[in-house]
Design a protein around this motif. Structure first.
Motif, PDB file in Angstrom:
ATOM      1  N   ASN A 157      33.285  35.114  36.843  1.00 58.62           N
ATOM      2  CA  ASN A 157      33.514  35.038  35.907  1.00 58.62           C
ATOM      3  C   ASN A 157      32.631  35.170  34.800  1.00 58.62           C
ATOM      4  O   ASN A 157      31.654  34.643  35.814  1.00 58.62           O
ATOM      5  CB  ASN A 157      33.602  33.345  35.938  1.00 58.62           C
ATOM      6  N   PRO A 158      32.752  35.141  33.883  1.00 55.22           N
ATOM      7  CA  PRO A 158      31.690  35.649  33.263  1.00 55.22           C
ATOM      8  C   PRO A 158      31.169  35.167  32.363  1.00 55.22           C
ATOM      9  O   PRO A 158      29.560  34.319  32.192  1.00 55.22           O
ATOM     10  CB  PRO A 158      32.165  36.660  32.490  1.00 55.22           C
ATOM     11  N   GLN A 159      31.565  33.615  32.775  1.00 55.80           N
ATOM     12  CA  GLN A 159      31.462  32.338  31.609  1.00 55.80           C
ATOM     13  C   GLN A 159      29.629  31.406  32.279  1.00 55.80           C
ATOM     14  O   GLN A 159      29.464  31.092  32.752  1.00 55.80           O
ATOM     15  CB  GLN A 159      32.324  31.753  30.800  1.00 55.80           C
ATOM     16  N   MET A 160      30.550  31.660  34.166  1.00 46.75           N
ATOM     17  CA  MET A 160      29.822  31.188  34.608  1.00 46.75           C
ATOM     18  C   MET A 160      30.495  31.738  36.036  1.00 46.75           C
ATOM     19  O   MET A 160      30.873  31.537  36.922  1.00 46.75           O
ATOM     20  CB  MET A 160      30.890  29.826  34.853  1.00 46.75           C
ATOM     21  N   PRO A 161      29.493  32.598  36.392  1.00 46.95           N
ATOM     22  CA  PRO A 161      29.372  33.329  37.496  1.00 46.95           C
ATOM     23  C   PRO A 161      29.468  32.947  39.030  1.00 46.95           C
ATOM     24  O   PRO A 161      30.245  33.443  40.009  1.00 46.95           O
ATOM     25  CB  PRO A 161      28.172  34.770  37.342  1.00 46.95           C
ATOM     26  N   SER A 162      28.963  31.467  38.852  1.00 49.01           N
ATOM     27  CA  SER A 162      29.379  31.114  39.902  1.00 49.01           C
ATOM     28  C   SER A 162      30.171  30.320  40.841  1.00 49.01           C
ATOM     29  O   SER A 162      29.752  29.147  41.798  1.00 49.01           O
ATOM     30  CB  SER A 162      27.135  30.074  40.520  1.00 49.01           C
ATOM     31  N   CYS A 163      31.134  30.347  40.025  1.00 54.45           N
ATOM     32  CA  CYS A 163      32.388  29.738  39.965  1.00 54.45           C
ATOM     33  C   CYS A 163      33.551  30.294  39.662  1.00 54.45           C
ATOM     34  O   CYS A 163      33.449  32.421  39.465  1.00 54.45           O
ATOM     35  CB  CYS A 163      32.042  28.681  38.564  1.00 54.45           C
ATOM     36  N   ILE A 164      34.817  30.231  40.399  1.00 57.64           N
ATOM     37  CA  ILE A 164      35.568  30.958  40.605  1.00 57.64           C
ATOM     38  C   ILE A 164      36.642  31.603  39.013  1.00 57.64           C
ATOM     39  O   ILE A 164      36.277  30.460  37.978  1.00 57.64           O
ATOM     40  CB  ILE A 164      36.633  30.036  41.427  1.00 57.64           C
ATOM     41  N   PRO A 165      36.774  32.415  38.561  1.00 56.65           N
ATOM     42  CA  PRO A 165      37.266  33.102  37.947  1.00 56.65           C
ATOM     43  C   PRO A 165      38.762  32.107  37.265  1.00 56.65           C
ATOM     44  O   PRO A 165      39.481  32.090  36.364  1.00 56.65           O
ATOM     45  CB  PRO A 165      37.893  34.945  37.601  1.00 56.65           C
ATOM     46  N   GLY A 166      39.793  31.555  38.134  1.00 59.69           N
ATOM     47  CA  GLY A 166      40.658  30.954  38.715  1.00 59.69           C
ATOM     48  C   GLY A 166      42.398  32.057  38.433  1.00 59.69           C
ATOM     49  O   GLY A 166      41.207  33.680  38.171  1.00 59.69           O
ATOM     50  N   GLY A 167      43.198  32.204  38.946  1.00 57.57           N
ATOM     51  CA  GLY A 167      44.164  33.379  39.324  1.00 57.57           C
ATOM     52  C   GLY A 167      45.092  32.309  38.955  1.00 57.57           C
ATOM     53  O   GLY A 167      45.991  31.555  38.385  1.00 57.57           O
ATOM     54  N   SER A 168      45.965  33.243  39.515  1.00 60.25           N
ATOM     55  CA  SER A 168      45.667  34.549  40.627  1.00 60.25           C
ATOM     56  C   SER A 168      45.663  35.698  39.452  1.00 60.25           C
ATOM     57  O   SER A 168      45.807  37.028  40.325  1.00 60.25           O
ATOM     58  CB  SER A 168      47.878  34.630  41.306  1.00 60.25           C
ATOM     59  N   SER A 169      46.350  35.451  38.330  1.00 64.86           N
ATOM     60  CA  SER A 169      46.046  36.572  37.376  1.00 64.86           C
ATOM     61  C   SER A 169      43.903  37.030  37.839  1.00 64.86           C
ATOM     62  O   SER A 169      43.769  37.552  36.225  1.00 64.86           O
ATOM     63  CB  SER A 169      46.698  37.176  36.343  1.00 64.86           C
ATOM     64  N   SER A 170      43.995  37.071  37.409  1.00 65.82           N
ATOM     65  CA  SER A 170      41.883  36.962  38.266  1.00 65.82           C
ATOM     66  C   SER A 170      41.276  38.061  37.794  1.00 65.82           C
ATOM     67  O   SER A 170      40.830  37.784  36.184  1.00 65.82           O
ATOM     68  CB  SER A 170      41.056  36.424  39.053  1.00 65.82           C
ATOM     69  N   GLY A 171      41.455  39.068  38.518  1.00 63.71           N
ATOM     70  CA  GLY A 171      41.266  40.349  37.572  1.00 63.71           C
ATOM     71  C   GLY A 171      41.377  40.787  35.830  1.00 63.71           C
ATOM     72  O   GLY A 171      40.780  41.499  35.267  1.00 63.71           O
ATOM     73  N   SER A 172      42.351  40.502  35.983  1.00 68.92           N
ATOM     74  CA  SER A 172      43.105  40.597  34.447  1.00 68.92           C
ATOM     75  C   SER A 172      42.439  40.318  34.146  1.00 68.92           C
ATOM     76  O   SER A 172      42.190  40.340  32.397  1.00 68.92           O
ATOM     77  CB  SER A 172      44.594  40.966  34.220  1.00 68.92           C
ATOM     78  N   ALA A 173      42.367  38.091  33.738  1.00 69.06           N
ATOM     79  CA  ALA A 173      41.399  37.881  32.843  1.00 69.06           C
ATOM     80  C   ALA A 173      39.914  38.128  32.872  1.00 69.06           C
ATOM     81  O   ALA A 173      39.646  37.818  31.618  1.00 69.06           O
ATOM     82  CB  ALA A 173      41.337  36.082  33.375  1.00 69.06           C
TER      83      ALA A 173
END
Length: 603
Positions: free
Chosen positions: A146-162
């Protein structure tokens, strides 16, 4: 012969020699594997771990003049690993799936449409395994950063696309949205995420999760790109549609959010003031509306006799997850049982639960879906746009233990279930940041109003951005009526209004009493009771906090704060309040009832 070879020949029968040789070889293998993994990690860092496979699909040739320029010319995009591309195996986020399936014979309809309109595809992105989950974590391919909060999850399931969009690796990306799988990562990564109305974008060539909920969605950093991609995938004409817009704020849902309303509701409201074609915003409590318009929801096992917001949203999200489980089982049970794939722990538990559940109430689930669709058609009609929080909480830390994430999932699914079950279109709109995390709101319009919603975002966004800069300003305080009666008399008037079910009137009296005497715990506690009746749970919690600061033995304050936190689906904190009230008053029946009720919800 060298001295080393002579030594080996001389001691060839000595087992200790071979032990030393074996250890040496093992060390070399371990070192090589360590270096390979390090290289793999470094590769992931270069693209923030967004991609599972890189390739290039060039766009179709530009037609000769006088044909118009292709709408997506010169734009790049990525696709989630559940879209077919001819000649590639669609991986579904899991190596065992990829190993047991053949290369796709055709490219997904949506990918072909994007290529025909001038865009270039640059690869497939990481996703939650089998599209189950909303964290974006993948035990096999790694978790995109997650570029905004690298220590946190990016959210999913389409995480890579986001992540690919948020880090500017591509101009836009596509994924699927079943239970919030585009909207949630868009919110966590601070970009736009659009969930199309159910059935309006082709899913031919897309691996199914649950067909009653699955939709194609897309991410972008720029509203104009979001708009252009929508026109291509929805097969829209570019004609201007002039119509007024009616904005409706779901006040009770904003009570779930931990983001101050100055950064959400206030920003949107001020933007509307400065624009033409928008009616004066309306405010409503959405949960009672859903309860009145979706009677089948009361038949679901997750429903309770209480018609509060928490009960209604919990039942609705349970319907969504039950539908997902039933249809996932129908689609993939045979493969799971025959292959016995290696899955991450959380995904494994969800898959086993789906396969082992009988779903005897399936007719009720589909009936809820039908009634929700009709309810939102009626509410939003031609020009309505419902504004809700995209998520209730910021992203969890990476590798958060399951017990700590249960409330996060409950509160997140409570919001995502609204569009998922109704089939409406929804867009996540970024609105800056708060305490280091991203802020967003979501706009929902009725099923089939995708163009109207995309046009609205494009129309509003520049004005919204202007208002984000003043989002830290305090909201204006309500006017006082100049009443000069004593605070105690005002409290008694408030109590009388409360007994007469005149909650707003009671609220005003208690507020005036507090202005005259801000150190009386009872005034805050009484106003909290009025806030609870009005479903203003955050305000109720704040008043109880003030009451407890003044009087640490105020049992009613703990009970009312527990009720507010329970309605906000923050069960652990609610449980602590009810337990504390029991310590102060061991025979208090409300405290024991509250504790039992919350424990049942947690279970």
């Amino acid at each position: 012969m060298s001295k080393s070879l002579e030594l080996i020949k001389e001691h060839a029968s000595n087992p200790k020699l071979w032990l030393v040789v074996g250890v040496g070889v093992a060390g070399i293998v371990v070192l090589a594997e360590t270096r390979r993994r390090r290289r793999r990690r470094n590769t992931h860092k270069q693209d923030f771990g967004a991609f599972v496979e890189r390739f290039e699909l060039l766009p179709f040739p530009q037609p000769p003049p006088p044909a118009a320029k292709q709408m997506l010319s010169s734009l790049t995009f990525a696709i989630s690993d559940m879209f077919d591309v001819k000649g590639y195996v669609t991986g579904f986020g899991n190596p065992d799936w990829k190993r047991t399936h053949e290369e796709a014979e055709k490219t997904a309809v949506v990918v072909t449409a994007l290529l025909k309109n001038g865009a270039t595809c640059v690869g497939k992105t990481v996703m939650d395994e089998l599209s189950i989950g909303i964290s974006g974590e993948n035990n096999h391919y790694g978790t995109p950063t997650n570029p905004q909060m690298p220590s946190c999850i990016p959210g999913g399931s389409s995480s890579g696309s986001a992540v690919a969009v948020a880090t500017e690796l591509v101009d836009f990306a596509i994924g699927t949205d079943t239970t919030g799988c585009v909207r949630i990562p868009a919110s966590f990564c601070g970009i736009f995420g659009f969930r199309s109305s159910h059935g309006t974008v082709s899913t031919v060539g897309v691996l199914p999760n649950a067909q009653s909920l699955d939709t194609v969605g897309w991410f972008a950093r720029d509203p104009s790109v979001l708009h252009r991609v929508g026109h291509v995938l929805l097969k829209l004409n570019s004609a201007e549609t002039k119509r007024s817009r009616s904005i409706i704020f779901a006040d009770d849902l904003f009570q779930l959010s931990k983001i101050p309303t100055q950064k959400t509701v206030y920003v949107v409201g001020k933007a509307i003031e400065n624009m033409s074609g928008y009616q004066v915003p309306k405010h409503m409590n959405l949960c009672p509306y859903i309860a009145s318009k979706v009677p089948s929801l009361k038949l679901h096992p997750a429903s309770t006799d209480q018609e509060n917001g928490a009960s209604i949203l919990k039942a609705l999200s349970s319907v969504m997850l039950s539908l997902q489980g039933y249809e996932f089982k129908t689609n993939h049970e045979d493969w799971v049982k025959s292959i016995k794939p290696k899955l991450g722990r959380d995904v494994f538990e969800c898959v086993i639960a789906a396969i082992n559940t009988t779903h005897d109430n399936i007719k009720t689930l589909y009936k809820v879906r039908t009634e929700m669709r009709a309810a939102f058609q009626s509410l939003l009609k031609d020009d309505g746009i419902l504004v809700i929080p995209s998520v209730a909480d910021g992203p969890l830390k990476l590798n958060t233990k399951k017990g700590l994430s249960s409330e996060f999932h409950d509160r997140t699914f409570a919001l995502s279930s609204i569009a998922s079950v109704s089939g409406c279109c929804q867009v996540t709109v970024p609105l800056g940041s708060h305490n280091g995390g991203c802020v967003s709101v979501s706009f929902i319009s009725f099923h089939g109003a995708d163009k109207f919603l995309l046009d609205t975002v494009l129309d509003m966004y520049s004005t919204l951005q202007e208002q984000v800069s003043v989002a830290s300003y305090s909201l204006p305080l309500p006017d006082t009526n100049g009443n000069i009666e004593t605070s105690e008399l005002l409290k008694e008037k408030g109590n009388a209004a409360f007994k007469g079910s005149q909650w707003n009137k009671a609220l005003n009296y208690y507020t005036e009493a507090i202005k005259l005497n801000g150190m009386n715990a009872t005034y805050y506690c009484n106003r909290a009771a009025a806030y609870l009746k009005l479903a203003c749970f955050q305000q109720a919690e704040e008043d109880c906090n003030n009451a407890i600061l003044i009087d640490k033995k105020n049992v009613k304050a703990y009970l009312r704060r527990g009720a507010a936190r329970e309605s906000l689906l923050r069960y652990k904190e609610a449980l602590e309040d009810f337990k504390h009230a029991q310590v102060l008053e061991p025979q208090n029946k409300d405290a024991s009832k509250g504790e039992r009720r919350v424990r049942k919800s947690m279970a």
